[in-house]
Design a protein around this motif. Sequence first.
Motif, PDB file in Angstrom:
ATOM      1  N   GLN A 107       0.837  -1.205   0.000  1.00 32.33           N
ATOM      2  CA  GLN A 107       0.000   0.000   0.000  1.00 32.33           C
ATOM      3  C   GLN A 107       0.871   1.253   0.000  1.00 32.33           C
ATOM      4  OE1 GLN A 107      -2.156  -0.764   3.623  1.00 32.33           O
ATOM      5  NE2 GLN A 107      -3.935  -1.551   2.504  1.00 32.33           N
ATOM      6  N   ALA A 108       0.237   2.390  -0.253  1.00 28.72           N
ATOM      7  CA  ALA A 108       0.975   3.649  -0.233  1.00 28.72           C
ATOM      8  C   ALA A 108       0.160   4.747   0.427  1.00 28.72           C
ATOM      9  CB  ALA A 108       1.329   4.068  -1.656  1.00 28.72           C
ATOM     10  N   LEU A 109       0.840   5.536   1.233  1.00 26.70           N
ATOM     11  CA  LEU A 109       0.267   6.767   1.791  1.00 26.70           C
ATOM     12  C   LEU A 109       1.006   7.907   1.094  1.00 26.70           C
ATOM     13  CD1 LEU A 109      -1.359   8.400   3.868  1.00 26.70           C
ATOM     14  CD2 LEU A 109       0.383   7.858   5.562  1.00 26.70           C
ATOM     15  N   ILE A 110       0.261   8.695   0.309  1.00 30.09           N
ATOM     16  CA  ILE A 110       0.907   9.669  -0.585  1.00 30.09           C
ATOM     17  C   ILE A 110       0.490  11.086  -0.212  1.00 30.09           C
ATOM     18  CG2 ILE A 110       1.132  10.411  -2.995  1.00 30.09           C
ATOM     19  CD1 ILE A 110       0.208   7.538  -3.765  1.00 30.09           C
ATOM     20  N   GLY A 111       1.437  11.982  -0.085  1.00 20.07           N
ATOM     21  CA  GLY A 111       1.118  13.382   0.150  1.00 20.07           C
ATOM     22  C   GLY A 111       1.047  14.128  -1.187  1.00 20.07           C
ATOM     23  N   VAL A 112       0.113  15.061  -1.264  1.00 25.88           N
ATOM     24  CA  VAL A 112       0.005  15.896  -2.470  1.00 25.88           C
ATOM     25  C   VAL A 112       0.046  17.351  -2.036  1.00 25.88           C
ATOM     26  CG1 VAL A 112      -1.518  16.625  -4.348  1.00 25.88           C
ATOM     27  CG2 VAL A 112      -1.335  14.196  -3.770  1.00 25.88           C
ATOM     28  N   ASN A 113       1.009  18.106  -2.571  1.00 21.56           N
ATOM     29  CA  ASN A 113       1.105  19.529  -2.257  1.00 21.56           C
ATOM     30  C   ASN A 113       1.513  20.255  -3.543  1.00 21.56           C
ATOM     31  OD1 ASN A 113       1.896  22.119  -1.530  1.00 21.56           O
ATOM     32  ND2 ASN A 113       2.549  21.463   0.498  1.00 21.56           N
ATOM     33  N   MET A 114       0.558  20.943  -4.152  1.00 26.64           N
ATOM     34  CA  MET A 114       0.798  21.543  -5.468  1.00 26.64           C
ATOM     35  C   MET A 114       1.808  22.693  -5.416  1.00 26.64           C
ATOM     36  SD  MET A 114      -0.679  19.531  -7.402  1.00 26.64           S
ATOM     37  CE  MET A 114      -0.669  20.233  -9.047  1.00 26.64           C
ATOM     38  N   LEU A 115       1.990  23.300  -4.248  1.00 25.83           N
ATOM     39  CA  LEU A 115       3.017  24.351  -4.151  1.00 25.83           C
ATOM     40  C   LEU A 115       4.395  23.744  -4.396  1.00 25.83           C
ATOM     41  CD1 LEU A 115       2.014  26.540  -1.060  1.00 25.83           C
ATOM     42  CD2 LEU A 115       1.689  27.031  -3.487  1.00 25.83           C
TER      43      LEU A 115
END
Length: 342
Positions: free
Chosen positions: A275-283
Amino acid sequence: MKAYYLVKNGNSNNAFELRDINLSEPKADEVSIEVEAFGLNFADVMARLGYYKACPPLPTVIGYDVAGKVIKKGANVKDIEIGQRVTALTRFGGYATHVNTNQSGVVPIKDNTDATVATALATQYSTAYYAAEFSMNLQKGEHVLIQAAAGGVGTALTQLAKRKGCIVYGTAGSDEKLEYIKNNGVDFPINYRKQDFYEYIKAQKGEKSMDAIFDSIGGNYVKKGLKLLAPGGRLAMYGAAQIAGDSDKKSLYRQLKTLFGFGKYSPTQFFGNSQALIGVNMLQIGDFKPYILKQCMSDVVDLYNSGEIKPFIGKVYDAKDLAEAHNFLQKRKSVGKVVCKW
Ligand SMILES: NC(=O)c1ccc[n+]([C@@H]2O[C@H](COP(=O)([O-])OP(=O)(O)OC[C@H]3O[C@@H](n4cnc5c(N)ncnc54)[C@H](OP(=O)(O)O)[C@@H]3O)[C@@H](O)[C@H]2O)c1
């Protein structure tokens, strides 16, 4: 030229001040835009409440997306012409009649594209597109849970997941919003103020049944979400709206509750379950991978032009009613995008 400055954290009625501005010449990689409409994003509410670390010190002009006309451009800008209408991601500065922004977040739109729709394409659709396509690589037939599905990013994620042929579970905070998300394509709408989303999905499909989860709430929502994740599943976390709560006052208690609500994880649990825990931050994407931001923006404009996505504009305010617009978004009354027009 004018801009609404954020001058004070707290209640929206005392937070903004309209001031005259001088726009500097655009830098080599920038364009200057005459703004028709600027969008609101939940991050703006977080900035006003004093929770947003990336926000510059006050007084400052916040605002992440604008639509308007290019009036000047820097020496390195080749694929955007003066006079073209564009949608643009601004790294703050959007609550203004004029703004300079880096070309990586600027994409031409058609002359007949509604400016309010164009603002939705910038931050909210680009974030959803990056998360769905780049981070999560959604596949046909996957079971997907989208938290806050009636919001700006939630609306976009739902449309992008349905476009991929996914089965979508979506949460929202009122029966009216439930109707909205159902019409937008959510197959299993859940009013999470009435029903615990974890218990609902567990009863319907069991634990370990979701292939992809998009979480913008944070804290214990992530913890419960991980229990619903199937082997091979991915959870993308891209916000922590839970911190905001209902109050105009910054609360250390809510910050700590959200932080501890996440729980503790070990890499071995993700390895063991693939599994994966993914962070998304467009900055960060804009700063470190500007070509990917540009691609996301261009792709969503193409999808809009071909009719494959349809931003929903929940409410349009006159710019002078910015405080009211902010309050509307903060108090969880909005669906889709909230926009201000000059
Ligand atoms: N990481 C990034 O790069 C990035 C980029 C864009 C947006 N975001 C994040 O994505 C999320 C959505 O952004 P948006 O602009 O599209 O906003 P939005 O979803 O239109 O508005 C926020 C929604 O969150 C829900 N919510 C759940 N718990 C909440 C709480 N405790 N307090 C307030 N709202 C709560 C509310 O919907 P219900 O009433 O249905 O619960 C509310 O309408 C935000 O968390 C934002 O910070 C992150």
